[in-house]
Design a protein around this motif. Sequence first.
Motif: not given
Lengths: 248, 248
Positions: A108-114, A180-187, A199-206
Motif C-alpha cells: 500500500a502506497l497511500r491510505r485515504h480516510y474520511l 463543509r457541505h451544508g450541515e455536513m463537515i468532511e475531513i 485521524i480520530r485524534s485529529f478530528a477531535g482536536s480540529l
Amino acid sequence: MPRYKLTIEYDGTPYAGWQRQAGLPSVQGVVETAIARFCSAEVTITTAGRTDAGVHASAQTVHVDLERDWPADKVRDALNAHLSQAGEAVSVLTAERVAQDFDARFSALRRHYLYRILNRRSPAALDARRVWWVPRPLDAEKMHEAAQRLIGYHDFTTFRATQCQAKSPLRSLDVLDVTRHGEMIEIRASARSFLHNQIRSFAGSLAEVGFGRWTADDLQAALEARDRARCGMVAPPYGLYLIGVDYA
Amino acid sequence: MPRYKLTIEYDGTPYAGWQRQAGLPSVQGVVETAIARFCSAEVTITTAGRTDAGVHASAQTVHVDLERDWPADKVRDALNAHLSQAGEAVSVLTAERVAQDFDARFSALRRHYLYRILNRRSPAALDARRVWWVPRPLDAEKMHEAAQRLIGYHDFTTFRATQCQAKSPLRSLDVLDVTRHGEMIEIRASARSFLHNQIRSFAGSLAEVGFGRWTADDLQAALEARDRARCGMVAPPYGLYLIGVDYA
C-alpha cells in the motif's frame, strides 16, 4: 496458490472491529468464514488497515491466497452470496487476480480516510452511527486552516493512542482537508500509513479549533509537545470511513 | 391552543410505518409519545403524508396543537431529548409556531420524494435498508425519457395499490426525473399529492424500461390501460424518502 485482491465495503456498526477476536463478531472473521464456506478451506486474509469497532469502510483492501484458480468474478459473487445469506453488513465490491508479490498491507502506497461530522442542532436520524453529531457550530474554514499545520513529516505522539503498537510515532501526513457541505463537515486524510486513533485524534482536536477554543497555534503547539495529554477529544469511531488504498 | 409545525427526519427501518397501530412501533406513535412526555398531555399529530413501513423521511412535516405557548426551539430540543433517550431513529429538525389555519396535510401545495437505486453487481453494505439494490445494469437515460410520458394530469390506476383509499385515481404529476450518479440512480418525483404506492410503482415500472424489457411506449400503454395488472414490479419501500413538503 493464486492470490486475490478483494475490495470490501462494510458498515462497522455490528462488528467489534476488523480483527478476528474469539467470541466477538469481526469483519475479518466474517470474510474469512465466507471464504471458508466457498473454498472448503481455512484461510487467513491480510488487510491494508485494521479498523476499530464502529469504523466503516467504503473500500477496504485485503489479499488472500486460494487453493484453486477461480475466475475473479466468481469469487466476488460467491462471497457476496455467503455474506448476504448470513445477513452480514459486508459486501465484496471487486475481486482481482494479483501477482504473488502483491501484499495488501506492505504494497500500500497511500491510505485515504474520511471523517464525517453532522454539525446541526438536531441529532442524526438517517445517519445515526454513520456520523459524529456535533450540535455546537463549528467553523470549518478555521479547522481547514489549522489542519494545514499538521501536514508533513512529524512525530505524531500527541495524536496517537497510548496503546498504539507502531514502533515509531514518525509519519508523513500528505492531506488533511476540512470542507463543509451544508450541515455536513468532511475531513479527508491521506498518508502512506496512520498511527492508531490518529485521524480520530485529529478530528477531535480540529473540533476544538472549530469551536474557537483552540487557535491554529494551539494545534501546532499540541503537535510539537509530542505529548498524548495535549490531544483534544478523540472523536467517536462511527464518523470514520476507510475510503481507499492506493497501490502501484 | 398554539399550533406548531414540526419538520422531522426518520429512518423508517425500525417502524411499521408512519401511522399509529396498536402494539406496533410507528413514527407517529413515537413522536406523539415524545410530545406527551414533554407536555404531560395526550396529543394527536397531523402529517403531510403517511409513509409505509420501511420508507424514510429527510423532511416529513406535521402539525400539532400544544396547551402552552412554548418557545419553538424549546419544543424542538425537548422532543429530541426524549426521542434520543428512547433510542428512536427520529429527529425533529425544526419547530415553528404557525397560524391556526395551517394544516400539515391540507395546506401542502407540493410533496417531494426521492427513490434511490444502487445499481451495481455487489450488494449494499453501508446503504443496506437505505436503497433498492438492483444488480442488473439499468439505463438511467432511457428511464428518464420514458418517465416524461407520465408527467401531467392522468388517471394513475395502473400505478396505485389496490388498497389505496383515495377517492379518485386522478392526479397531476409535476416532476419525475431519473439521474445517475455513479452507481446510484435517483428518481425524484414531485406532485401536489400521490396515490398509495404510486412512486414505488413508478420506480418498479421504470426499472423495466431500464432493463430494456419495456419501451417508453410500453410504459405509456400501461398508464393508459388504467389497469393495476399492467404495472411493473412495485419497488421495495426502503429506497423511498419523503424529502420535502411545500406550503404557501
